[in-house]
Design an enzyme around this catalytic site. Structure first.
Site, PDB file in Angstrom:
ATOM      1  N   ALA A  65      21.823 -75.563 -41.981  1.00  0.00           N
ATOM      2  CA  ALA A  65      22.136 -75.968 -40.612  1.00  0.00           C
ATOM      3  C   ALA A  65      21.966 -74.747 -39.713  1.00  0.00           C
ATOM      4  O   ALA A  65      22.114 -73.603 -40.166  1.00  0.00           O
ATOM      5  CB  ALA A  65      23.556 -76.498 -40.549  1.00  0.00           C
ATOM      6  N   GLY A 108      22.513 -76.903 -45.764  1.00  0.00           N
ATOM      7  CA  GLY A 108      22.099 -78.238 -45.331  1.00  0.00           C
ATOM      8  C   GLY A 108      20.686 -78.585 -45.785  1.00  0.00           C
ATOM      9  O   GLY A 108      20.366 -79.759 -45.974  1.00  0.00           O
ATOM     10  N   GLU A 111      21.087 -79.804 -49.178  1.00  0.00           N
ATOM     11  CA  GLU A 111      21.770 -81.098 -49.104  1.00  0.00           C
ATOM     12  C   GLU A 111      20.808 -82.205 -48.662  1.00  0.00           C
ATOM     13  O   GLU A 111      20.901 -83.340 -49.127  1.00  0.00           O
ATOM     14  CB  GLU A 111      22.974 -80.988 -48.152  1.00  0.00           C
ATOM     15  CG  GLU A 111      24.091 -80.147 -48.793  1.00  0.00           C
ATOM     16  CD  GLU A 111      25.208 -79.759 -47.828  1.00  0.00           C
ATOM     17  OE1 GLU A 111      24.891 -79.340 -46.696  1.00  0.00           O
ATOM     18  OE2 GLU A 111      26.375 -79.860 -48.208  1.00  0.00           O
ATOM     19  N   GLU A 131      26.979 -71.427 -48.124  1.00  0.00           N
ATOM     20  CA  GLU A 131      27.973 -71.523 -47.040  1.00  0.00           C
ATOM     21  C   GLU A 131      29.178 -70.612 -47.263  1.00  0.00           C
ATOM     22  O   GLU A 131      29.765 -70.092 -46.319  1.00  0.00           O
ATOM     23  CB  GLU A 131      28.456 -72.971 -46.884  1.00  0.00           C
ATOM     24  CG  GLU A 131      27.411 -73.938 -46.344  1.00  0.00           C
ATOM     25  CD  GLU A 131      26.595 -74.632 -47.421  1.00  0.00           C
ATOM     26  OE1 GLU A 131      26.539 -74.119 -48.568  1.00  0.00           O
ATOM     27  OE2 GLU A 131      25.994 -75.682 -47.131  1.00  0.00           O
TER      28      GLU A 131
HETATM   29  N1  CO8 Z   1      20.442 -70.858 -38.878  1.00  0.00           N
HETATM   30  C1  CO8 Z   1      19.885 -70.215 -37.823  1.00  0.00           C
HETATM   31  N2  CO8 Z   1      18.906 -69.283 -37.946  1.00  0.00           N
HETATM   32  C2  CO8 Z   1      18.465 -69.003 -39.191  1.00  0.00           C
HETATM   33  C3  CO8 Z   1      19.008 -69.629 -40.342  1.00  0.00           C
HETATM   34  C4  CO8 Z   1      20.041 -70.598 -40.142  1.00  0.00           C
HETATM   35  N3  CO8 Z   1      20.589 -71.285 -41.161  1.00  0.00           N
HETATM   36  N4  CO8 Z   1      18.389 -69.135 -41.424  1.00  0.00           N
HETATM   37  C5  CO8 Z   1      17.486 -68.249 -40.992  1.00  0.00           C
HETATM   38  N5  CO8 Z   1      17.527 -68.159 -39.643  1.00  0.00           N
HETATM   39  C6  CO8 Z   1      16.708 -67.293 -38.773  1.00  0.00           C
HETATM   40  C7  CO8 Z   1      17.137 -65.866 -38.835  1.00  0.00           C
HETATM   41  O1  CO8 Z   1      18.238 -65.637 -37.989  1.00  0.00           O
HETATM   42  C8  CO8 Z   1      15.880 -65.166 -38.383  1.00  0.00           C
HETATM   43  O2  CO8 Z   1      15.782 -65.247 -36.996  1.00  0.00           O
HETATM   44  P1  CO8 Z   1      15.332 -63.954 -36.126  1.00  0.00           P
HETATM   45  O3  CO8 Z   1      13.914 -63.694 -36.582  1.00  0.00           O
HETATM   46  O4  CO8 Z   1      15.446 -64.402 -34.722  1.00  0.00           O
HETATM   47  O5  CO8 Z   1      16.271 -62.863 -36.536  1.00  0.00           O
HETATM   48  C9  CO8 Z   1      14.767 -66.020 -38.961  1.00  0.00           C
HETATM   49  O6  CO8 Z   1      15.376 -67.297 -39.257  1.00  0.00           O
HETATM   50  C10 CO8 Z   1      14.214 -65.487 -40.267  1.00  0.00           C
HETATM   51  O7  CO8 Z   1      15.291 -65.249 -41.144  1.00  0.00           O
HETATM   52  P2  CO8 Z   1      15.543 -63.833 -41.874  1.00  0.00           P
HETATM   53  O8  CO8 Z   1      15.015 -62.716 -41.059  1.00  0.00           O
HETATM   54  O9  CO8 Z   1      16.992 -63.792 -42.244  1.00  0.00           O
HETATM   55  O10 CO8 Z   1      14.619 -64.045 -43.166  1.00  0.00           O
HETATM   56  P3  CO8 Z   1      14.804 -63.378 -44.598  1.00  0.00           P
HETATM   57  O11 CO8 Z   1      13.569 -63.743 -45.359  1.00  0.00           O
HETATM   58  O12 CO8 Z   1      15.178 -61.961 -44.485  1.00  0.00           O
HETATM   59  O13 CO8 Z   1      16.086 -64.125 -45.253  1.00  0.00           O
HETATM   60  C11 CO8 Z   1      17.403 -66.064 -45.846  1.00  0.00           C
HETATM   61  C12 CO8 Z   1      15.998 -65.487 -45.557  1.00  0.00           C
HETATM   62  C13 CO8 Z   1      17.988 -65.437 -47.107  1.00  0.00           C
HETATM   63  C14 CO8 Z   1      17.225 -67.553 -46.055  1.00  0.00           C
HETATM   64  C15 CO8 Z   1      18.340 -65.778 -44.637  1.00  0.00           C
HETATM   65  O14 CO8 Z   1      17.682 -66.159 -43.446  1.00  0.00           O
HETATM   66  C16 CO8 Z   1      19.649 -66.507 -44.684  1.00  0.00           C
HETATM   67  O15 CO8 Z   1      20.542 -66.115 -45.433  1.00  0.00           O
HETATM   68  N6  CO8 Z   1      19.784 -67.599 -43.892  1.00  0.00           N
HETATM   69  C17 CO8 Z   1      21.011 -68.336 -43.780  1.00  0.00           C
HETATM   70  C18 CO8 Z   1      21.226 -69.199 -44.991  1.00  0.00           C
HETATM   71  C19 CO8 Z   1      22.548 -69.950 -44.881  1.00  0.00           C
HETATM   72  O16 CO8 Z   1      23.607 -69.376 -44.863  1.00  0.00           O
HETATM   73  N7  CO8 Z   1      22.450 -71.305 -44.819  1.00  0.00           N
HETATM   74  C20 CO8 Z   1      23.621 -72.146 -44.723  1.00  0.00           C
HETATM   75  C21 CO8 Z   1      23.886 -72.486 -43.297  1.00  0.00           C
HETATM   76  S1  CO8 Z   1      25.370 -73.420 -43.106  1.00  0.00           S
HETATM   77  C22 CO8 Z   1      24.920 -74.961 -43.559  1.00  0.00           C
HETATM   78  O17 CO8 Z   1      23.811 -75.274 -43.888  1.00  0.00           O
HETATM   79  C23 CO8 Z   1      26.011 -75.962 -43.522  1.00  0.00           C
HETATM   80  C24 CO8 Z   1      25.437 -77.335 -43.587  1.00  0.00           C
HETATM   81  C25 CO8 Z   1      26.509 -78.297 -43.824  1.00  0.00           C
HETATM   82  C26 CO8 Z   1      26.500 -79.341 -42.803  1.00  0.00           C
HETATM   83  C27 CO8 Z   1      27.607 -80.265 -42.906  1.00  0.00           C
HETATM   84  C28 CO8 Z   1      28.902 -79.739 -42.326  1.00  0.00           C
HETATM   85  C29 CO8 Z   1      29.941 -80.825 -42.120  1.00  0.00           C
END
Ligand code: CO8
Length: 257
Positions: A65, A108, A111, A131
Site C-alpha cells: 500500500a 498489500g 495480499e 508491515e
Molecule cells: N509506498 C510508497 N512508496 C513506495 C513504496 C510504498 N509501499 N515502496 C516503494 N516506494 C517508493 C520509494 O519511496 C521510492 O520512491 P523515491 O524514488 O521517491 O524515493 C521508490 O518507490 C523506489 O523505492 P526504493 O528506492 O526504496 O527501492 P529499493 O529497490 O531500494 O527498495 C523495497 C525496494 C525494499 C521494496 C523498498 O522500497 C521498501 O521497503 N518498500 C516498502 C515496502 C513495504 O513496507 N510495504 C508494505 C506497505 S504497508 C502495506 O502494504 C499495508 C497493506 C495492508 C492494507 C490493509 C490495511 C487495513
C-alpha cells in the site's frame, strides 16, 4: 474516465491488467485500488473475457500500500476512509484471475496476489509481509490467506520478521503455482489464461466459486455447495455439448450457456 494508474489490454479470450506506477514500485494508492477494482468488475461483465491476468512490471508487482497516503492518518480517519474494504471486491470477481509476478510483491502487493486464483512468478519475484517493520501489521488478508496457504509456522515467520521470501521458497511453501525465468513469467501466465479461456465458462465460474467456498465453510457445507454447483451445470448447454463431444470423439464447441 481513462485509467491513470493501471493499463488494461484485451487479448483473444482474456484481458491483462497492469499496475502502472513504476516510479514508486507500483505502490497501491487509493486511486490505483479504485481503478483496479473498477476494471476487474468491468472485465467480469464482458463475455469475451474468460480469464484475467494481473501483473506489474519486471521490478515490482507492487511494493505494498502507498505508505505516503497512510503515514499521517489516525485510526478514526483510517476507519472512516475504510479504503481497504474496497480490496474485498477482488475476491468477488467471478472470472479466474492469474497473478503474473516479477520483483517485489510486498504487503498489500502480496495480499493482492493471494486474492488471485493462480500465481505465476518469475525467478526474481520476492514475496513478503513487511508491515511489521513500519510499525503495523498486515491488514488485507496477510494473516488469514497467507496462513491458509503456507500454514501457521511459515506465516508467523513472514508476518513477525517481515522477511521477504524468494520465488523458490514461495513455491516450496505452497504460496504460488509456478516459477519460470523472468523472460517467461508473463508468457506463462498468458498460456495459462488461454488454457482456461478455452474451457466452458460456466463450469469455470462455478468451479472457482466452489474452491473459494472451502475457505469459509465446513467440509460438510462445502461438499453440499460443490454438489449443487455440479448438478446446476447439468442445466447448461455446455454440459450436453461436452459430454456429446466426448462420446462422439470430437472437439466441443462451447456456448457459455
Ligand atoms: N509506498 C510508497 N512508496 C513506495 C513504496 C510504498 N509501499 N515502496 C516503494 N516506494 C517508493 C520509494 O519511496 C521510492 O520512491 P523515491 O524514488 O521517491 O524515493 C521508490 O518507490 C523506489 O523505492 P526504493 O528506492 O526504496 O527501492 P529499493 O529497490 O531500494 O527498495 C523495497 C525496494 C525494499 C521494496 C523498498 O522500497 C521498501 O521497503 N518498500 C516498502 C515496502 C513495504 O513496507 N510495504 C508494505 C506497505 S504497508 C502495506 O502494504 C499495508 C497493506 C495492508 C492494507 C490493509 C490495511 C487495513
Amino acid at each position: 474516465m481513462p485509467y491513470t494508474s493501471i493499463i488494461v489490454t484485451r487479448e483473444e479470450g482474456y484481458a491483462v491488467v497492469q499496475l502502472n506506477r513504476p516510479e514508486v514500485l507500483n505502490a497501491i494508492s487509493m486511486q490505483l485500488m479504485q481503478e483496479l477494482v473498477d476494471a476487474l468488475e468491468a472485465l467480469d461483465r464482458e463475455d469475451a473475457v474468460r480469464a484475467i491476468i494481473l501483473t506489474g512490471n519486471e521490478k515490482a508487482f507492487a511494493a505494498g500500500a502507498d505508505i505516503t497516503e497512510m503515514a499521517g492518518a489516525g485510526a478514526v480517519e483510517m476507519l472512516v476512509r475504510d479504503q481497504f474494504a474496497r480490496w474485498d471486491r477482488i475476491r468477488k470477481i467471478k472470472k479466474p484471475i492469474i497473478a503474473a509476478v516479477s520483483g517485489f510483491a510486498l504487503g498489500g502487493g502480496c495480499e493482492i496476489t493471494m486474492s488471485c486464483d493462480i500465481i505465476i512468478a518469475s525467478e526474481t519475484a520476492k514475496f513478503g509481509q513487511p508491515e511489521i517493520s513500519i510499525g503495523v501489521m498486515p491488514g488485507a488478508g496477510g494473516t488469514q490467506r497467507l496462513t491458509r496457504a503456507v500454514g501457521k509456522a511459515k506465516a508467523m515467520e513472514m508476518v513477525l520478521t517481515g522477511r521477504m521470501i524468494t520465488a523458490d521458497e514461495a513455491l516450496r511453501w505452497g504460496l504460488i503455482n509456478k516459477v519460470v525465468p523472468v523472460e517467461y513469467y508473463l508468457e506463462e501466465a498468458r498460456a495459462m489464461a488461454r488454457e482456461i479461456a478455452a474451457k466452458p465458462p460456466l463450469a469455470v465460474r462455478l468451479a472457482k466459486e466452489a474452491v473459494l467456498k472451502s475457505f469459509d465453510t465446513t467440509i460438510e457445507g462445502g461438499l453440499e455447495f460443490e454438489r449443487k454447483n455440479f448438478y446446476l451445470l447439468f442445466a447448461s448447454e455446455d454440459q450436453k455439448e461436452g459430454m456429446a463431444a466426448f462420446t462422439g470423439k470430437r472437439k466441443p464447441d462451447w456456448k457459455g450457456k
